[in-house]
Design a protein around this motif. Structure first.
Motif, short mmCIF file in Angstrom:
data_model
loop_
_atom_site.label_atom_id
_atom_site.label_comp_id
_atom_site.label_asym_id
_atom_site.label_seq_id
_atom_site.Cartn_x
_atom_site.Cartn_y
_atom_site.Cartn_z
N ARG A 282 70.02 72.55 47.12
CA ARG A 282 68.65 72.88 46.72
C ARG A 282 68.48 72.92 45.21
O ARG A 282 67.36 72.88 44.71
CB ARG A 282 68.23 74.22 47.31
CG ARG A 282 67.86 74.13 48.76
CD ARG A 282 67.02 75.31 49.17
NE ARG A 282 67.67 76.58 48.94
CZ ARG A 282 68.10 77.39 49.89
NH1 ARG A 282 67.96 77.07 51.14
NH2 ARG A 282 68.65 78.54 49.59
N SER B 5 66.44 69.94 43.57
CA SER B 5 65.02 69.89 43.92
C SER B 5 64.25 71.06 43.30
O SER B 5 63.11 70.89 42.87
CB SER B 5 64.83 69.82 45.44
OG SER B 5 65.48 70.87 46.09
N ARG C 210 63.90 70.16 39.54
CA ARG C 210 62.89 69.12 39.33
C ARG C 210 61.48 69.68 39.49
O ARG C 210 60.57 69.31 38.74
CB ARG C 210 63.11 67.96 40.29
CG ARG C 210 64.42 67.26 40.07
CD ARG C 210 64.25 65.78 39.79
NE ARG C 210 65.54 65.18 39.48
CZ ARG C 210 66.05 65.09 38.27
NH1 ARG C 210 65.39 65.57 37.25
NH2 ARG C 210 67.22 64.53 38.05
N THR C 211 61.30 70.57 40.44
CA THR C 211 59.99 71.19 40.61
C THR C 211 59.64 72.03 39.39
O THR C 211 58.51 71.98 38.90
CB THR C 211 59.97 72.05 41.89
OG1 THR C 211 60.27 71.21 43.01
CG2 THR C 211 58.62 72.71 42.09
N VAL D 115 60.00 75.29 47.75
CA VAL D 115 60.70 74.01 47.76
C VAL D 115 61.65 74.00 48.95
O VAL D 115 62.61 74.77 48.98
CB VAL D 115 61.48 73.79 46.45
CG1 VAL D 115 62.22 72.46 46.47
CG2 VAL D 115 60.56 73.88 45.25
N PRO E 225 66.26 69.59 50.83
CA PRO E 225 66.16 68.17 51.22
C PRO E 225 66.90 67.90 52.52
O PRO E 225 67.79 68.58 52.89
CB PRO E 225 66.81 67.43 50.05
CG PRO E 225 67.45 68.43 49.20
CD PRO E 225 67.00 69.78 49.62
#
Length: 148
Positions: free
Chosen positions: A16, A19, A22-23, A145, A148
Motif C-alpha cells: 500500500r 499507492s 502517489r495519492t 486508498v 492494489p
C-alpha cells in the motif's frame, strides 16, 4: 478548499505504501501543502522496531524518532521529496484510529489520507475497521486508498 496540511497514515504494508504516497503527491503537490506522515505502533511493535533499528531496549527515544527511521515512512518520504513536497515524520504508540485523529486535530489537517484492505461489510462488522473509525470521526475530508 485550501489545502495547507495533509496527514497521511503510513502502515507496515509495503504493497500500500506506493499507492498512498502517489495519492499524497497528487493531493498535496498542486496545493503546495505540507504532508505529515504518521506511523502508529502497538506497544509490542514499538519495542520490536526500536530493537530492529538498534535503539536498544532501554533507550529513551521518542516515537517520532523511531517512525522517521521506519522503512515505510522513509519510502513515502523519499517519494514526496522526489516530487518536491515538504513533509514531516510523526510516530505514536497506541490505537491507530485515535492517534491519526489526534494528530489531524493537533496540526489542523485539511485532509487525511488512509489506506485499507477493502474488506467486505461483514468483515468490518466482525473485525472492526481502523479506516472506518477514521472516516466516521474525522473533522476534515478523508481520502481512502484501497490496497492494489
Amino acid at each position: 478548499m485550501s489545502l495547507d496540511t495533509v496527514v497521511v497514515a503510513v502502515g507496515d504494508e509495503a504493497e500500500r505504501t506506493e499507492s498512498v504516497a502517489r495519492t499524497a503527491i497528487d493531493v498535496a503537490g498542486p496545493a503546495g501543502a505540507t504532508v505529515r506522515l504518521l506511523h502508529v505502533f502497538s506497544e509490542e511493535g514499538y519495542e520490536r522496531v526500536k530493537d530492529q533499528l538498534e535503539f536498544g531496549p532501554d533507550a529513551e527515544v521518542a516515537p517520532d524518532d523511531v517512525a522517521a527511521r521506519h522503512a515505510t515512512i522513509r519510502e513515502v518520504g523519499a517519494m514526496l521529496s522526489e516530487a518536491g513536497i515538504e513533509y514531516e515524520s510523526h510516530g505514536a504508540v497506541g490505537d491507530t484510529s485515535e492517534e491519526v485523529l489526534e494528530l489531524a486535530e493537533r496540526v489542523g489537517a485539511d485532509m487525511l489520507i488512509v489506506g485499507g484492505r477493502g474488506r467486505s461489510a461483514a468483515g468490518k462488522a466482525v473485525f472492526g475497521s481502523t479506516a472506518q473509525k477514521i472516516l466516521s470521526n474525522a473533522s476534515c475530508p478523508v481520502t481512502y486508498v484501497r490496497a492494489p
